[in-house]
Design an enzyme around this catalytic site. Structure first.
Site, short mmCIF file in Angstrom:
data_model
loop_
_atom_site.label_atom_id
_atom_site.label_comp_id
_atom_site.label_asym_id
_atom_site.label_seq_id
_atom_site.Cartn_x
_atom_site.Cartn_y
_atom_site.Cartn_z
N GLU A 70 38.26 45.37 34.05
CA GLU A 70 38.06 44.63 32.82
C GLU A 70 37.06 45.31 31.90
OE1 GLU A 70 39.81 41.88 35.77
OE2 GLU A 70 38.13 43.31 35.81
N HIS A 139 38.40 31.09 39.94
CA HIS A 139 39.63 31.14 39.15
C HIS A 139 39.92 29.81 38.46
CE1 HIS A 139 40.17 34.41 42.06
NE2 HIS A 139 41.06 34.93 41.24
#
Length: 342
Positions: A70, A139
């Site tokens: 990322e 998540h």
């Protein structure tokens, strides 16, 4: 089209994911500098259908799968934006912001300010938020307050397909960095059924929804409920249930957090005198507290009672019964409304 069209006058309905993809495709056709990058966004079409069908239309040069890094690809997006392109970079889960926070906040959000306006960063950071499907603490967060708290980024949260398309058009065209947060349970994907509500009529033509423009999803006179994302639909369900008991609830969908439409919130609070703020983010130091503080600062004389409904200050559990207990539901919202209405 620069103004909203009443969706009830439109014949076709789309899921939220299809509405987002349609806006992205329209912008890519209009501007060759727009491209999309992220993990599993090309061949797979995005794990939440956020790019379904775009690869076939635009190819790998503009729908770009990236390595699981990322920091690297968000940094590349920042650089591309500063050079005049309009990247859309997907952070698969908002929880992953931690590994790339330097690129998001110290670069994307600040570079225009730190360059004295010499560079703009016209990029969109899309990211999936929310729990409700047992994917545990890394998540399942929303983190609305985290991004809204940090200056330099605009932050938007659609709750319907109509809003998703209009907000996406506006985000891509904006010259500032925009964080576009979509709730997984609203996307309309087969393996994660959506509640009634997010699938709405959507015009085929392009249109924008201006940031800082909250929407009164349901008018009422007794209690104001301010919320966003998934909990717009849970608030509407609670409001319908309470109407049978004679409680008239007004439901406001913020739609964007930065900029924040305080005028619509205050107008409603001055009318009802009772405020409930609902958020899937953590209770402390977040959106619920900000909205309540705004009401207290500017409409205290009209405010008779206030309540907030949010996720407790604990990591989101993996176990289904515990997750169901911590994420606010329709019953929690109804109980809060009844509490302030007494």
């Amino acid at each position: 089209m620069t103004a909203e069209t009443h969706p009830e006058t439109v014949d076709r309905e789309l899921t939220m994911s299809r509405a987002m993809v349609e806006a992205i495709a329209d912008e890519m056709h209009e501007n060759e500098e727009v491209f999309y990058m992220g993990e599993d966004v090309a061949d797979y079409g995005g794990i939440f259908d956020s790019t379904q069908g775009l690869l076939d239309e635009f190819g790998h040069e503009r729908i770009v799968d990236v390595p699981i890094s990322e920091t690297a690809y968000l940094g590349a997006a920042v650089g591309a934006a500063q050079e005049g392109m309009r990247p859309i970079a997907e952070l698969m889960f908002v929880d992953f912001f931690g590994v790339a926070m330097d690129q998001i906040y110290n670069q994307m959000a600040k570079n225009t300010y730190m360059s004295g306006g010499a560079v703009n960063v016209p990029m969109v950071l899309t990211t999936a938020v929310g729990g409700g499907y047992n994917d545990a603490a890394q998540h399942s967060q929303t983190l609305y307050g985290t991004f809204a708290h940090l200056p330099g980024m605009k932050v938007v949260v659609p709750s319907t397909a109509y809003d998703a398309k209009g907000l996406m058009h506006n985000a891509i065209r904006d010259d500032d960095p925009v964080v576009y947060m979509f709730h997984k349970r609203l996307m309309g994907i087969g393996w994660m059924p959506a509640p009634d509500g997010p699938k709405t009529p959507v015009p085929e033509t392009d249109y924008t929804i201006p940031f800082g423009s909250a929407d009164v999803k349901r008018e009422g006179s007794d209690v104001t409920v301010v919320t966003l994302g998934l909990h717009v639909h849970r608030a509407l369900e609670a409001a319908d249930s309470l109407a049978e008991e004679g409680v008239d609830v007004e439901v406001i969908d913020l739609r964007s957090l930065v900029p924040l439409d305080t005028d619509t919130v205050l107008e409603s609070v001055r009318k009802t005198g009772r405020l409930v703020v609902v958020d899937e983010d953590y209770r402390s130091f977040g959106v619920t507290g900000e909205i309540i503080a705004t009401a207290a600062e500017d409409a205290l004389a009209d405010l008779e009672a206030v309540e907030r409904v949010a996720h407790p200050d604990v990591p989101i559990p993996y176990a289904r019964p515990l997750e169901n207990e911590t994420i606010p539901d329709v019953e929690d919202i109804a109980a809060a409304v009844e509490s302030v209405h007494r």
